[in-house]
Design a protein around this motif. Structure first.
Motif, PDB file in Angstrom:
ATOM      1  N   PRO A   1      24.415 -34.988  31.932  1.00 30.84           N
ATOM      2  CA  PRO A   1      25.656 -34.215  31.843  1.00 30.84           C
ATOM      3  C   PRO A   1      26.878 -35.137  31.901  1.00 30.84           C
ATOM      4  CG  PRO A   1      24.869 -34.200  34.069  1.00 30.84           C
ATOM      5  CD  PRO A   1      23.904 -35.034  33.288  1.00 30.84           C
ATOM      6  N   HIS A   2      28.066 -34.553  31.906  1.00 36.22           N
ATOM      7  CA  HIS A   2      29.280 -35.377  32.009  1.00 36.22           C
ATOM      8  C   HIS A   2      29.370 -36.075  33.369  1.00 36.22           C
ATOM      9  CE1 HIS A   2      30.532 -32.629  28.736  1.00 36.22           C
ATOM     10  NE2 HIS A   2      31.244 -33.674  28.325  1.00 36.22           N
ATOM     11  N   VAL A   3      29.131 -35.276  34.405  1.00 36.76           N
ATOM     12  CA  VAL A   3      29.296 -35.818  35.759  1.00 36.76           C
ATOM     13  C   VAL A   3      28.136 -35.344  36.639  1.00 36.76           C
ATOM     14  CG1 VAL A   3      30.859 -35.969  37.764  1.00 36.76           C
ATOM     15  CG2 VAL A   3      31.816 -35.660  35.476  1.00 36.76           C
ATOM     16  N   VAL A   4      27.671 -36.247  37.508  1.00 40.66           N
ATOM     17  CA  VAL A   4      26.635 -35.871  38.476  1.00 40.66           C
ATOM     18  C   VAL A   4      27.051 -36.409  39.846  1.00 40.66           C
ATOM     19  CG1 VAL A   4      24.199 -36.002  39.108  1.00 40.66           C
ATOM     20  CG2 VAL A   4      24.835 -36.108  36.730  1.00 40.66           C
ATOM     21  N   THR A   5      26.844 -35.594  40.874  1.00 40.74           N
ATOM     22  CA  THR A   5      27.094 -36.091  42.237  1.00 40.74           C
ATOM     23  C   THR A   5      25.825 -36.767  42.732  1.00 40.74           C
ATOM     24  OG1 THR A   5      26.313 -34.027  43.164  1.00 40.74           O
ATOM     25  CG2 THR A   5      28.666 -34.190  42.784  1.00 40.74           C
TER      26      THR A   5
ATOM     27  N   GLY B   1      16.990 -34.806  34.042  1.00 43.87           N
ATOM     28  CA  GLY B   1      18.155 -34.806  33.154  1.00 43.87           C
ATOM     29  C   GLY B   1      18.728 -36.193  32.946  1.00 43.87           C
ATOM     30  N   LEU B   2      18.737 -36.987  33.998  1.00 45.82           N
ATOM     31  CA  LEU B   2      19.336 -38.319  33.886  1.00 45.82           C
ATOM     32  C   LEU B   2      18.417 -39.336  33.194  1.00 45.82           C
ATOM     33  CD1 LEU B   2      21.170 -38.714  37.328  1.00 45.82           C
ATOM     34  CD2 LEU B   2      22.117 -38.111  35.128  1.00 45.82           C
TER      35      LEU B   2
ATOM     36  N   MET C   1      29.345 -39.639  39.316  1.00 46.20           N
ATOM     37  CA  MET C   1      29.040 -40.579  38.233  1.00 46.20           C
ATOM     38  C   MET C   1      29.466 -39.955  36.898  1.00 46.20           C
ATOM     39  SD  MET C   1      25.262 -41.880  39.474  1.00 46.20           S
ATOM     40  CE  MET C   1      24.410 -40.337  39.176  1.00 46.20           C
ATOM     41  N   MET C   2      30.354 -40.651  36.171  1.00 45.18           N
ATOM     42  CA  MET C   2      30.871 -40.089  34.913  1.00 45.18           C
ATOM     43  C   MET C   2      30.179 -40.713  33.711  1.00 45.18           C
ATOM     44  SD  MET C   2      34.931 -39.557  35.579  1.00 45.18           S
ATOM     45  CE  MET C   2      35.412 -40.883  36.670  1.00 45.18           C
ATOM     46  N   ASN C   3      29.705 -39.880  32.844  1.00 49.32           N
ATOM     47  CA  ASN C   3      29.004 -40.350  31.649  1.00 49.32           C
ATOM     48  C   ASN C   3      30.034 -40.872  30.644  1.00 49.32           C
ATOM     49  OD1 ASN C   3      27.600 -40.545  29.216  1.00 49.32           O
ATOM     50  ND2 ASN C   3      26.220 -38.860  29.752  1.00 49.32           N
TER      51      ASN C   3
END
Lengths: 351, 600
Positions: free
Chosen positions: B475-479, B467-468, B345-347
Motif C-alpha cells: 500500500p502507500h503507507v504501512v505502520t 502485502g509487503l 513507511m511510505m511507498n
C-alpha cells in the motif's frame, strides 16, 4: 471359516465393540479433515512458525522434514504411519514430537476436566432439584437469576472476576499455576497434581493443589453447571406432573422418596448428555482460562499452535480433543444405558 | 407397587455402595501414605547467600576478572538466610535452545544461562567476556578470539574451550534457526577454525565491521554434553537431532553463565538458580533464584504485583494497567530504551508518494507531539532513520516539527498539485496492535488538513506480511515497529533501506537506489569504527533528505517493578538496550526483608 465369521459377528453384535469401531472411523475422518484444513490454509507454515528471517535452505529442510514437498495424500499417509507408532510428527515450534508435548500438557487439562465434571455434579444437581421441587418459589427464582448470570458471563469473564475477588481483593486463593512454590518438588507420577500429591503423602500439597484448581474449575464450569441445573429443573417439573407420581402420592409414599428416586432419575437422563458434551468441550475451550490462570494445559498449547501454524501440533491437539469427546460420549452412553431402561431394551432389540 | 419400589431401591443402593467404597479406598490410601511418610517435603534447600545489607547502587559491569564464588555466610548461625527470589513475566515461556529461540523471553534466558564471547555496556561499547581479547586482520576477514581460562560449564564442570565456541557456531549454522540469520550471510563456517584450546579464528565471507556486535548472540554450549545427548536418527544426518530435543526437554542446560536451569515447567515457567561456580561478578544482592513466568494476562499481572508475587512485569500491559500498578505502594513504572522504532513507511513508487515534495509535506504536516501525548504518552520522539539508542545514530539535518503552512507550500511544489484528490493515500495499520489505529487516524486527520485524501485500512499482521512481499501489493503507507538486530546503526539501515530487504515486512519504501545500497554496504564493510560511524551519519542524512518515512517513536518498553524492594539497574539506564539485557539478573538486586515489610 463359518465359525470365525460367527465369532466376529458375535463380537460385532456387542454394543460397545460396535461403538468403538464407529469411534475409530470418526477419528480417522477427523484426522483427515483437520490434516487437510491445516495444510490448505494460505501462508507458508514454515515461515509463519519460524519467522521471516529464516534462511531459505532451512525452510527447504523443514519442508522436507515435514514432507510438505510431497502430494497431500502422501503427506497424510506418512503421518498416519507415524500415528501407528504413537508419534504425531515433529512440532515446528518446540522441536519435539507432538506426542511428547501433548503428554506434558494433557494431564493439566485432564485434571481441570475432571475437576470441572465433579464441580458440575456438585452444583447442577442440588440446584436443579431445589429449583424443580417448587417451581416459582423464591428459591427457584433466585436460582433462575443465578443461572442467567452464570450463562451470560463467558468463562474467561468468570476467571477474571474470580481472580479479582478471591486472589486480588480477598487474597484467599492463589492467582496462577497448579501448585505453590514450596510444593514444587512432589514427584510426578500421573501428572495429575491432586493424585501425585496424595501418592507422595503430602496432604498440605494436596490442599494447595485444590486451592489452585478452584478458580479455573469454577470459571470453566459455572456457566455449564447452572445451565444443566435448568435442564434438570425442567425435567423435574415435567415428571412431577406425570400420572405415576400422582399414583405414588396417592399410595402414601413419602414425598422425599418420590422426588429423589422416582422423579430425579428420569430427569437426569436429559442432563447427562449435555453435561458430557460440556465437560468434553473444556479441553478445547479452556485456552483463555488457562492463559489467565497460567495453567500449563493442552488448550493453550493448541491455541499457540494455531497462531503459529504449527501443522503437526494442530492436528495432534485436534485429534486428542476428538478422542476426549469420544471417550466422554462413551461414558455418557454407558451411564444412560445404566439408568434408562428404554435404551437398554432398544440396544438388546437391535442386537 | 412395593416390589417395583424395592427393585429400584436395590439399584440405587449398589451405586451408593460403590461410591462409598471408592471414597473409603482413596481415603485409606491417602491416610496410609501420609502416616508412613516420615516428613512432609518442604522448600528445596537453597544456597545461603550474602547477608542482607543496605541497598547499594549496582556495580557498573566491568571487565570480569578472576573467578569468584558467591559469599555463603549466613546472617546468623540460627536464622536461615532469606532467599532472594526474582520473578518476572514475559509473553511466553522461553525456548531453551540457543540455536532455536530468538524471542524476548528466550533472549533473556540465554543471556542469564549462557556465556558469550563479548559483553555490551549500556552505551554500546563492547568489552571482553569469554574472549579476553580479540584481533582482526587488515582485510577485516579474519577475527581471532582468545578465550579466558577457567570458565566451567554448569553440568559437567568441564572447562570452556575454543572447541565449544566453534561447536556452538557450527550448530547454530546447521540448525539455521534462532539468531542464525545474523551469522549465515556473514561467516564462512568452513574456514572458521580452532587454533588451540584457547584461540579460535572466525573467518568472514566479506568484511563486516559490526561483526563483534552479532557475537552477542552466539551463546556458547558445552559441546560434549550436547553431543552426548544427540538423538539419532534426526534431521541433521550423522548429527541426528543435534541435541535439540534434549535441550528443549528442559532437564538441563549446556551453559556456563551466571544462572543455571533449575526447573522447566513446560507452558508455565522457567526457574533459574544462581550458579555458585561462575567466574564473573554479581551485584551484592543478586537473586538466588529467578522465575520467568510465561503470562501477560492483565488481571493476573495486576494481582501478582499487588500480592508482591511478581517483581517485574512484562512489556505487554496496557497503559491503564501499568498506571494502575504504579499507584500501588512500592511499585514504579519505568521506560526502558530499546533498539526499536515505530515508523510510517511510505511507498516511494506509488503516486503521489513518488514525489519527494509530497513526502516532505506529509513529514511536515504530521503532528509528532500529538502522536506521543494523545496515543502513547511514555514513548520517545523518533528523530531519524535509526533509533537514537544505536551506536552510530546521527542527529538529523533538521528537526521535523508540525508546520501546516510549510507543508502546503511544499505540496504546491509537487507535480500532483491540483490533482491530489485523484490520488487517495491508503494506510494500513496492524490489527493486532490496537493503538496503531489511533496513529493512523491522526495521520489521516493531519493529511486531510493539507488537502490529501487518506483511506485507513485495518490489516491482520499476516496480511501485512503478505502485502509487503511485492511492490504491486504494497500500500502507500504501512505502520510498523522495527527492531535493529544488533546495536549499530548499520543494522537498521540495512534492514530498512537496502534493496535486499525489499519484499520483507520491515520495509515499504521501495527506494530502488543503487547508490544508497553501495553506501550501506560500504559502511558495514568498514572495520575502523570511526570511519564506519561517519559513513553511517552520511547515510542517515541522505535517507532523511528523501523523506521516505515518518519517524514517529524511538520505541521504549514499559515495565512496572517493585521499586521498594528491587533494585533494577535498567530502570536507571544501566543496561544495554539490546533485546534481553534489561533483565540480566546478576545486576538486579532483591531485598526480601523490604518485601516482608510491604506484606505486613
Amino acid at each position: 471359516m463359518g465359525k470365525t465369521k460367527a465369532f466376529f459377528k458375535s463380537i460385532y453384535k456387542n454394543v460397545f465393540v460396535r461403538r468403538a469401531l464407529r469411534s475409530l472411523l470418526s477419528l480417522l475422518g477427523l484426522s483427515l479433515l483437520i490434516f487437510i484444513l491445516a495444510r490448505v490454509l494460505p501462508g507458508d507454515p514454515i515461515k509463519t512458525a519460524l519467522g521471516p528471517d529464516i534462511p531459505e535452505e532451512v525452510v527447504e529442510r523443514y519442508r522436507e522434514m515435514l514432507n510438505l514437498n510431497k502430494p497431500l495424500y502422501l503427506q497424510y499417509f506418512y503421518w498416519l504411519m507415524d500415528v501407528f507408532q504413537l508419534k504425531l510428527g515433529r512440532s515446528l515450534v518446540t522441536i519435539r514430537d507432538v506426542s511428547a508435548d501433548i503428554t506434558d500438557f494433557f494431564p493439566a487439562t485432564l485434571e481441570l476436566l475432571l475437576a470441572s465434571a465433579v464441580f458440575r455434579i456438585i452444583v447442577a444437581f442440588p440446584l436443579g432439584v431445589l429449583s424443580g421441587r417448587k417451581p416459582g418459589a423464591t428459591m427457584d427464582n433466585a436460582i433462575r437469576v443465578l443461572a442467567y448470570v452464570g450463562i451470560c458471563i463467558p468463562t474467561f469473564g468468570w476467571a477474571i472476576i474470580l481472580q479479582l475477588v478471591f486472589a486480588y481483593w480477598l487474597n484467599w486463593l492463589p492467582a496462577i499455576g497448579r501448585i505453590s512454590e514450596e510444593f514444587m518438588g512432589i514427584p510426578k507420577v500421573t501428572g495429575l497434581m491432586t493424585i501425585d500429591s496424595l501418592i507422595s503423602g503430602n496432604v498440605p500439597a494436596f490442599i494447595d493443589v485444590l486451592k489452585h484448581l478452584l478458580i479455573p474449575t469454577v470459571a470453566l464450569s459455572i456457566g455449564g453447571a447452572v445451565q444443566e441445573a435448568r435442564i434438570l429443573r425442567a425435567g423435574m417439573i415435567e415428571n412431577i406432573s406425570r400420572d405415576y407420581v400422582l399414583n405414588m402420592k396417592s399410595h402414601g409414599i413419602p414425598e422425599r422418596i418420590i422426588y429423589f428416586k422416582y422423579v430425579l432419575k428420569p430427569s437426569i437422563i436429559a442432563v447427562v448428555p449435555t453435561m458430557g458434551l460440556d465437560v468434553a468441550s473444556t479441553v478445547g475451550n479452556a485456552f483463555l482460562v488457562e492463559s489467565i490462570c497460567n495453567w500449563p494445559g493442552m488448550s493453550r498449547y493448541g491455541m499457540m499452535a494455531m497462531l503459529r501454524k504449527d501443522l503437526n501440533a494442530i492436528v495432534g491437539v485436534v485429534l486428542v480433543i476428538g478422542i476426549v469427546y469420544i471417550v466422554i460420549n462413551t461414558i455418557t452412553d454407558i451411564i444412560l444405558y445404566a439408568i434408562d431402561p428404554r435404551i437398554r431394551l432398544k440396544e438388546r432389540g437391535e442386537s | 407397587m412395593i416390589p417395583v419400589y424395592g427393585r429400584f431401591r436395590l439399584g440405587l443402593s449398589k451405586l451408593y455402595i460403590a461410591v462409598i467404597l471408592v471414597v473409603v479406598v482413596v481415603a485409606i490410601i491417602a491416610a496410609v501414605t501420609y502416616i508412613t511418610t516420615p516428613t512432609v517435603p518442604t522448600t528445596t534447600p537453597t544456597t545461603p547467600t550474602t547477608p542482607v545489607t543496605t541497598p547499594t547502587t549496582p556495580t557498573t559491569p566491568t571487565t570480569p576478572t578472576t573467578p569468584t564464588t558467591p559469599v555463603t555466610t549466613p546472617t546468623t548461625p540460627t536464622t536461615p538466610p532469606v532467599e532472594r527470589l526474582l520473578r518476572f513475566s514475559n509473553a511466553n515461556v522461553p525456548n531453551l535452545d540457543p540455536a532455536v529461540g530468538s524471542d524476548e523471553a528466550s533472549a533473556i534466558y540465554f543471556i542469564n544461562v549462557y556465556d558469550t564471547l563479548l559483553y555490551p555496556l549500556p552505551n554500546g561499547t563492547l568489552i571482553p567476556h569469554v574472549a579476553e581479547r580479540w584481533s582482526v586482520s587488515e582485510d577485516g576477514l579474519v577475527w581471532t578470539f582468545y578465550i579466558r581460562r577457567g570458565i566451567k560449564f554448569h553440568y559437567t564442570g568441564r572447562e570452556l574451550t575454543a572447541r565449544d565456541v566453534e561447536f556452538s557456531l557450527r550448530r547454530l549454522f546447521t540448525i539455521g534457526r534462532g539468531f542464525a540469520y545474523l551469522f549465515t550471510p556473514t561467516v564462512d563456517i568452513n574456514k572458521t577454525k580452532v587454533l588451540d584450546d584457547y584461540t579460535i579464528q572466525i573467518v568472514l565471507k566479506k568484511p563486516f565491521g559490526p561483526f563483534p556486535y552479532i557475537l552477542l548472540r552466539l551463546y556458547i554450549l558445552d559441546s560434549e554434553l550436547v553431543i552426548r545427548n544427540i538423538k539419532t536418527p534426526g534431521p541433521y544426518g550423522e548429527l541426528g537431532d543435534y541435541g535439540t530435543e534434549w535441550l528443549a526437554g528442559g532437564l538441563a542446560d549446556a551453559g556456563s553463565g551466571p544462572y543455571t536451569l533449575a526447573e522447566y515447567r513446560r507452558g508455565e515457567s522457567v526457574v533459574l538458580r544462581k550458579y555458585a561456580g561462575w567466574w564473573g561478578k554479581y551485584a551484592p544482592n543478586a537473586p538466588d533464584r529467578v522465575i520467568m513466568l510465561g503470562t501477560t494476562e492483565p488481571t493476573t499481572i495486576l494481582t501478582l504485583m499487588t500480592r508482591r508475587e511478581l517483581e517485574i512485569t512484562d512489556t505487554w500491559q496496557s497503559i491503564e494497567n501499568y498506571e494502575a500498578m504504579s499507584r500501588i505502594n512500592g511499585i514504579r513504572l519505568t521506560t526502558l530504551p530499546t533498539l526499536r522504532g515505530f515508523y510510517f513507511m511510505m511507498n516511494t513508487q506509488k503516486p503521489p508518494l513518488d514525489d519527494v515534495h509530497v513526502r516532505k509535506a506529509i513529514s511536515l504536516a504530521f503532528d509528532y507531539e500529538a502522536a506521543i501525548e494523545g496515543i502513547n504518552p511514555y514513548q520517545k520522539r523518533g528523530w531519524g532513520p535509526v533509533p537514537s539508542t544505536l551506536v552510530g545514530f546521527c542527529q538529523p539535518p533538521v528537526v521535523l516539527e508540525r508546520n501546516v503552512t510549510a507543508a502546503v507550500e511544499e505540496l504546491k511544489k509537487s507535480k500532483y498539485w491540483g490533482s491530489l484528490s485523484e490520488y487517495p493515500i491508503v494506510i494500513w495499520w496492524v490489527a493486532e496492535v490496537p493503538w496503531e489505529e489511533r496513529a493512523a487516524l491522526l495521520f489521516k486527520a493531519n493529511l486531510e488538513e493539507i488537502g490529501l485524501r487518506v483511506d485507513v485500512v485495518k490489516q491482520p499482521w499476516l496480511s501485512v506480511v503478505q502485502g509487503l512481499s511485492t511492490l504491486e501489493t504494497s500500500p502507500h503507507v504501512v505502520t510498523v515497529i522495527n527492531t535493529a538486530d544488533y546495536m549499530e546503526a548499520g543494522a537498521m539501515l540495512m534492514k530498512r533501506y537496502h534493496s535486499s530487504a525489499y519484499g520483507k515486512f520491515y520495509q515499504n519504501e521501495w527506494l530502488y537506489l543503487p547508490e544508497l545500497d553501495r553506501m550501506i554496504e560500504d559502511a558495514i564493510a568498514t572495520v575502523d569504527l570511526n570511519s564506519r560511524l561517519e559513513k553511517y551519519c552520511e547515510i542517515q542524512h541522505y535517507v532523511f533528505n528523501l523523506y521516505p518515512t515518518l519517524y514517529v517513536y524511538d520505541y521504549v518498553d514499559l515495565r512496572a517493578y517493585q521499586a521498594y524492594y528491587v533494585d533494577f539497574p535498567a530502570a536507571r539506564g544501566e543496561a544495554a538496550p539490546l533485546l534481553g539485557y534489561h533483565l540480566e539478573c546478576r545486576w538486579i538486586q532483591v531485598y526480601p526483608e523490604k518485601r516482608a515489610e510491604l506484606l505486613k
